[in-house]
Motif scaffolding. Sequence first.
Motif, short mmCIF file in Angstrom:
data_model
loop_
_atom_site.label_atom_id
_atom_site.label_comp_id
_atom_site.label_asym_id
_atom_site.label_seq_id
_atom_site.Cartn_x
_atom_site.Cartn_y
_atom_site.Cartn_z
N THR A 164 -7.80 -3.75 0.87
CA THR A 164 -6.85 -4.48 1.71
C THR A 164 -7.39 -4.80 3.09
OG1 THR A 164 -5.82 -2.46 2.60
CG2 THR A 164 -4.92 -3.36 0.54
N GLU A 165 -8.29 -3.97 3.60
CA GLU A 165 -8.86 -4.19 4.94
C GLU A 165 -7.77 -4.32 5.99
OE1 GLU A 165 -11.47 -7.54 4.72
OE2 GLU A 165 -12.96 -6.49 3.52
N THR A 166 -6.77 -3.47 5.91
CA THR A 166 -5.66 -3.50 6.86
C THR A 166 -5.80 -2.41 7.91
OG1 THR A 166 -4.42 -2.21 5.22
CG2 THR A 166 -3.98 -4.57 5.32
N LEU A 167 -5.88 -1.16 7.45
CA LEU A 167 -6.04 -0.01 8.33
C LEU A 167 -7.36 0.68 8.01
CD1 LEU A 167 -2.46 1.50 7.86
CD2 LEU A 167 -3.20 -0.01 9.71
N THR A 168 -7.74 1.61 8.85
CA THR A 168 -8.94 2.40 8.56
C THR A 168 -8.64 3.37 7.42
OG1 THR A 168 -8.39 4.19 10.10
CG2 THR A 168 -9.59 2.29 10.99
N PHE A 169 -9.69 3.89 6.82
CA PHE A 169 -9.51 4.85 5.74
C PHE A 169 -8.77 6.09 6.22
CE2 PHE A 169 -11.43 8.69 3.66
CZ PHE A 169 -10.64 8.64 2.52
N ILE A 178 -6.89 10.03 -2.91
CA ILE A 178 -7.94 9.23 -3.56
C ILE A 178 -7.56 7.75 -3.53
CG2 ILE A 178 -9.13 8.75 -5.74
CD1 ILE A 178 -10.02 11.35 -4.42
N ALA A 179 -6.30 7.47 -3.84
CA ALA A 179 -5.82 6.08 -3.85
C ALA A 179 -5.92 5.44 -2.47
CB ALA A 179 -4.38 6.04 -4.35
N SER A 180 -5.76 6.26 -1.42
CA SER A 180 -5.82 5.71 -0.06
C SER A 180 -7.19 5.09 0.22
CB SER A 180 -5.51 6.81 0.96
OG SER A 180 -6.52 7.81 0.96
N GLY A 183 0.82 -1.21 0.00
CA GLY A 183 0.00 0.00 0.00
C GLY A 183 0.85 1.25 0.00
N SER A 184 1.96 1.24 0.74
CA SER A 184 2.86 2.39 0.78
C SER A 184 3.49 2.63 -0.58
CB SER A 184 3.95 2.16 1.83
OG SER A 184 3.39 2.00 3.13
N PHE A 185 3.89 1.56 -1.25
CA PHE A 185 4.45 1.70 -2.59
C PHE A 185 3.42 2.21 -3.58
CE2 PHE A 185 8.21 -0.72 -1.34
CZ PHE A 185 9.18 -0.18 -2.18
N ILE A 186 2.19 1.72 -3.47
CA ILE A 186 1.14 2.18 -4.38
C ILE A 186 0.92 3.68 -4.20
CG2 ILE A 186 -1.33 2.08 -4.87
CD1 ILE A 186 -1.19 -0.93 -4.26
N LEU A 187 0.93 4.15 -2.98
CA LEU A 187 0.77 5.58 -2.72
C LEU A 187 1.90 6.38 -3.36
CD1 LEU A 187 -0.37 5.57 1.03
CD2 LEU A 187 -1.75 6.16 -0.96
N VAL A 188 3.12 5.85 -3.28
CA VAL A 188 4.26 6.52 -3.91
C VAL A 188 4.10 6.55 -5.43
CG1 VAL A 188 6.74 6.34 -4.40
CG2 VAL A 188 5.92 6.04 -2.08
N TRP A 189 3.72 5.40 -6.00
CA TRP A 189 3.56 5.33 -7.46
C TRP A 189 2.46 6.28 -7.94
CZ3 TRP A 189 3.45 -0.72 -7.08
CH2 TRP A 189 4.75 -1.18 -6.88
N VAL A 190 1.34 6.31 -7.23
CA VAL A 190 0.24 7.20 -7.62
C VAL A 190 0.67 8.66 -7.49
CG1 VAL A 190 -2.07 8.02 -6.97
CG2 VAL A 190 -1.59 5.56 -7.07
N TRP A 215 -7.63 1.17 1.27
CA TRP A 215 -8.41 0.78 2.44
C TRP A 215 -9.51 -0.20 2.07
CZ3 TRP A 215 -13.68 2.42 2.65
CH2 TRP A 215 -14.37 1.94 3.76
N TYR A 216 -10.20 0.06 0.97
CA TYR A 216 -11.35 -0.76 0.58
C TYR A 216 -10.94 -2.19 0.21
CZ TYR A 216 -15.66 -2.09 -1.81
OH TYR A 216 -16.81 -2.74 -2.19
#
Length: 273
Positions: free
Chosen positions: A200-205, A191-193, A145-152, A197-198
């Motif tokens: 991965t169900e790991t952390l809250t939005f 927006i990607a976050s 998820g952290s990498f996806i945020l960086v890529w986006v 969240w939706y």
Amino acid sequence: MKETFTRAISGLLYVCLLIGSLYWQHTTIALFFIFGIICMTEFKKLIQLKSILPYIVLSILYFGFAYWNSIVNTSTGFNEAIQILLVLTIFVQLILIKDLFSEKKIPLFISKRFIITTFYLTSGFVFLIGIANLEQTFTPLLLLGSFILVWVNDTFAYLVGKNFGKQKLFPSISPKKTVEGFLGGLFFACIASYFIWYFTETLTFTHWLILGIIVSVFGTLGDLIESKFKRQANVKDSGVIMPGHGGLLDRLDSIIFAAPFIFLYLRLITYVS
């Protein structure tokens, strides 16, 4: 057209390799150690450091914390050790941010070179593995998820900046970066976050949203700091290992710099909850 195709294939292979490694804990640890060695080689060339000591420090700290956190699976002494490393790392990174804005050139006397390789580069990889093994539990989706945020953030900062950018963000270091691009990257990372969240169900939005902001701000700073190192070295890219992209450090500079702050936030919310 050929350059765009080469860049796309190179980037796709990199993403597939990274995502594929996240299925197995030991593979993740091994791959990021290889990434660390490559980035250290590229970075040492940028700061003109010929010593092998940074490789030794990287190996000891990286495998020491990775083994302690994920294989031994004990928190005895680990929390205290990782907190000390985190404080030192953030302190050095704040100095680098200060030098980014206040110095024409980042001072690179010998002692500072070793400090930077340890608490800028090596620590970055230690905390990347820390994100994937939060609280002695292998949680690869947090790292993905952290990498996806960086890529986006990087992708939309480029697209928005290219099409709508007018106000330069830091022209003396990176002439192509714009304020509009930064805000565009930040907006789409937020927006990607929601989707992370939706699915991965790991952390809250809310937590993913805050991580999106952390990644955008500190990832951008990390990219600017690496750009300043490259400008001092009079090179366009940190290396040539990724055709069409440059060096591996060019692709990981944002996440390396943001990793300690991501790790800090994840630890804080873990303690609070």
